[in-house]
Write a protein that holds these residues in place. Structure first.
Motif, PDB file in Angstrom:
ATOM      1  N   GLU A 150       0.489  -5.547   8.835  1.00  0.00           N
ATOM      2  CA  GLU A 150       0.164  -4.655   7.226  1.00  0.00           C
ATOM      3  C   GLU A 150       2.057  -4.583   7.733  1.00  0.00           C
ATOM      4  N   THR A 151       2.209  -3.564   5.941  1.00  0.00           N
ATOM      5  CA  THR A 151       3.105  -3.536   5.455  1.00  0.00           C
ATOM      6  C   THR A 151       2.806  -2.197   4.588  1.00  0.00           C
ATOM      7  N   CYS A 152       3.223  -0.654   5.435  1.00  0.00           N
ATOM      8  CA  CYS A 152       3.145   0.472   4.040  1.00  0.00           C
ATOM      9  C   CYS A 152       4.108   0.987   3.620  1.00  0.00           C
ATOM     10  N   TYR A 153       3.780   1.579   2.743  1.00  0.00           N
ATOM     11  CA  TYR A 153       5.200   2.132   2.287  1.00  0.00           C
ATOM     12  C   TYR A 153       4.992   3.537   2.297  1.00  0.00           C
ATOM     13  N   PHE A 154       5.985   4.307   2.743  1.00  0.00           N
ATOM     14  CA  PHE A 154       5.724   5.449   2.922  1.00  0.00           C
ATOM     15  C   PHE A 154       6.883   6.929   2.049  1.00  0.00           C
ATOM     16  N   THR A 155       6.271   7.831   1.589  1.00  0.00           N
ATOM     17  CA  THR A 155       7.120   8.560   0.557  1.00  0.00           C
ATOM     18  C   THR A 155       7.373  10.054   1.577  1.00  0.00           C
ATOM     19  N   GLY A 156       8.801  10.928   1.544  1.00  0.00           N
ATOM     20  CA  GLY A 156       9.218  11.720   1.415  1.00  0.00           C
ATOM     21  C   GLY A 156      10.381  11.456   3.094  1.00  0.00           C
ATOM     22  N   ASP A 157      10.420  12.519   3.859  1.00  0.00           N
ATOM     23  CA  ASP A 157      11.418  12.945   4.779  1.00  0.00           C
ATOM     24  C   ASP A 157      11.471  11.548   5.829  1.00  0.00           C
ATOM     25  N   ARG A 158      12.011  11.864   6.684  1.00  0.00           N
ATOM     26  CA  ARG A 158      12.697  11.156   7.976  1.00  0.00           C
ATOM     27  C   ARG A 158      11.254  11.207   8.855  1.00  0.00           C
ATOM     28  N   GLU A 159      11.217  12.547   8.746  1.00  0.00           N
ATOM     29  CA  GLU A 159      10.335  12.867   9.751  1.00  0.00           C
ATOM     30  C   GLU A 159       8.397  12.515   8.636  1.00  0.00           C
ATOM     31  N   ALA A 160       8.182  13.167   7.232  1.00  0.00           N
ATOM     32  CA  ALA A 160       7.525  12.540   7.918  1.00  0.00           C
ATOM     33  C   ALA A 160       6.455  10.759   7.639  1.00  0.00           C
ATOM     34  N   ILE A 161       7.899  10.560   7.042  1.00  0.00           N
ATOM     35  CA  ILE A 161       7.676   8.646   6.949  1.00  0.00           C
ATOM     36  C   ILE A 161       7.714   8.217   8.417  1.00  0.00           C
ATOM     37  N   ARG A 162       8.251   9.167   9.512  1.00  0.00           N
ATOM     38  CA  ARG A 162       7.158   9.065  10.621  1.00  0.00           C
ATOM     39  C   ARG A 162       5.915   9.480  11.217  1.00  0.00           C
ATOM     40  N   TYR A 163       5.556  10.464  11.116  1.00  0.00           N
ATOM     41  CA  TYR A 163       4.448  11.317  11.031  1.00  0.00           C
ATOM     42  C   TYR A 163       3.369   9.721  10.199  1.00  0.00           C
ATOM     43  N   ALA A 164       3.812   9.605   9.370  1.00  0.00           N
ATOM     44  CA  ALA A 164       2.570   8.611   8.578  1.00  0.00           C
ATOM     45  C   ALA A 164       2.480   7.669   9.225  1.00  0.00           C
ATOM     46  N   SER A 165       3.719   7.089   9.722  1.00  0.00           N
ATOM     47  CA  SER A 165       3.632   6.036  10.437  1.00  0.00           C
ATOM     48  C   SER A 165       2.683   5.855  11.748  1.00  0.00           C
ATOM     49  N   ALA A 166       2.997   6.459  13.023  1.00  0.00           N
ATOM     50  CA  ALA A 166       2.109   7.502  13.417  1.00  0.00           C
ATOM     51  C   ALA A 166       0.750   6.985  13.610  1.00  0.00           C
ATOM     52  N   GLU A 167       0.198   7.870  12.509  1.00  0.00           N
ATOM     53  CA  GLU A 167      -1.056   8.128  12.029  1.00  0.00           C
ATOM     54  C   GLU A 167      -1.765   6.554  11.583  1.00  0.00           C
ATOM     55  N   MET A 171       0.774  -1.411   0.101  1.00  0.00           N
ATOM     56  CA  MET A 171       0.418   0.016  -0.307  1.00  0.00           C
ATOM     57  C   MET A 171       1.021   0.847   0.149  1.00  0.00           C
ATOM     58  N   LYS A 172       0.631   2.184  -0.899  1.00  0.00           N
ATOM     59  CA  LYS A 172       1.480   3.524  -1.038  1.00  0.00           C
ATOM     60  C   LYS A 172       0.889   4.491  -0.191  1.00  0.00           C
ATOM     61  N   TYR A 173       1.374   5.141   0.452  1.00  0.00           N
ATOM     62  CA  TYR A 173       0.574   6.081   1.364  1.00  0.00           C
ATOM     63  C   TYR A 173       1.903   8.019   0.789  1.00  0.00           C
ATOM     64  N   MET A 174       0.739   8.875   0.759  1.00  0.00           N
ATOM     65  CA  MET A 174       1.496   9.889   0.532  1.00  0.00           C
ATOM     66  C   MET A 174       1.478  10.616   1.869  1.00  0.00           C
ATOM     67  N   ASN A 175       2.383  11.052   2.787  1.00  0.00           N
ATOM     68  CA  ASN A 175       2.337  11.757   3.586  1.00  0.00           C
ATOM     69  C   ASN A 175       2.318  13.112   4.192  1.00  0.00           C
ATOM     70  N   CYS A 176       1.215  13.310   5.085  1.00  0.00           N
ATOM     71  CA  CYS A 176       0.606  14.604   5.515  1.00  0.00           C
ATOM     72  C   CYS A 176       0.818  14.573   6.847  1.00  0.00           C
ATOM     73  N   LEU A 177       1.400  15.950   7.621  1.00  0.00           N
ATOM     74  CA  LEU A 177       2.111  16.411   9.036  1.00  0.00           C
ATOM     75  C   LEU A 177       1.057  16.490   9.687  1.00  0.00           C
ATOM     76  N   ASP A 178       0.787  15.941   9.582  1.00  0.00           N
ATOM     77  CA  ASP A 178      -0.935  16.908  10.191  1.00  0.00           C
ATOM     78  C   ASP A 178      -1.262  16.993  11.485  1.00  0.00           C
ATOM     79  N   ILE A 179      -0.850  17.221  12.448  1.00  0.00           N
ATOM     80  CA  ILE A 179      -0.985  17.181  13.728  1.00  0.00           C
ATOM     81  C   ILE A 179      -2.116  16.725  13.973  1.00  0.00           C
ATOM     82  N   LYS A 180      -3.355  17.577  14.022  1.00  0.00           N
ATOM     83  CA  LYS A 180      -4.320  17.700  14.690  1.00  0.00           C
ATOM     84  C   LYS A 180      -4.988  16.462  13.774  1.00  0.00           C
ATOM     85  N   LYS A 181      -5.074  16.609  12.964  1.00  0.00           N
ATOM     86  CA  LYS A 181      -5.387  14.683  12.136  1.00  0.00           C
ATOM     87  C   LYS A 181      -4.973  13.806  13.433  1.00  0.00           C
ATOM     88  N   SER A 182      -3.759  13.391  13.541  1.00  0.00           N
ATOM     89  CA  SER A 182      -3.549  12.546  14.576  1.00  0.00           C
ATOM     90  C   SER A 182      -3.968  12.810  15.667  1.00  0.00           C
TER      91      SER A 182
END
Length: 171
Positions: free
Chosen positions: A139-156, A1-12
């Protein structure tokens, strides 16, 4: 599964609040085993007012040896399947749940980059395991972006998965 990253703290934060309502209703406790997210999921959870009612603990096991030592992950499985694998993420979730006496848990292991990836497991590969006393999914996911974006997408994604498995287990 491919996800685009969104650093949306309010969403989290809104996901954490949604999760809290389910856990309070069910009188459940949550435990978290994190690797590549480095405590970010626990931070989002503890930023939620009243989380001490339903969050038992989180542990960051960043190295392979810490996963073996603190989560009782089988070193042979790590060598055979790789530390970034669904089986390890699921074992992380199951073991932290058992060790802490929690009712629901998540385990996360992955490659946040910018280095560490390879052809079979590129940077952005993140494996998740979610567990309750009656359900376990991975589940395994494949996120894009920099280190921070990948970590935030993973947390979400971890929070979404917790909500999903809680709903499955309480039906």
């Amino acid at each position: 599964m491919k996800y685009m990253n969104c650093l949306d703290i309010k969403k989290s934060q809104s996901l954490a609040i949604k999760l809290s309502k389910i856990l309070i209703k069910e009188n459940w406790n949550l435990a978290i085993a994190e690797s590549c997210t480095g405590g970010l999921i626990s931070k989002i959870i503890t930023d939620t007012s009243g989380s001490s009612e339903w969050f038992t603990n989180g542990i960051i096991t960043y190295s392979n040896s810490s996963k073996v030592r603190f989560l009782n992950i089988d070193e042979g499985k790590i060598n055979d399947k790789g530390v970034v694998s669904e089986i390890i993420a699921l074992d992380m979730a199951k073991n932290i749940m058992t060790m802490s006496g929690a009712d629901i848990s998540v385990g996360v292991t992955g490659i946040a980059g910018p280095e560490g990836g390879n052809d079979s497991k590129p940077v952005g590969t993140v494996c998740f395991g979610w567990a309750t006393k009656v359900e376990a999914i991975s589940e395994t996911c494949y996120f894009t972006g920099d280190r921070e974006a990948i970590r935030y997408a993973s947390a979400e994604k971890a929070l979404y998965g917790l909500i999903e498995i809680a709903n499955l287990s309480t039906q």
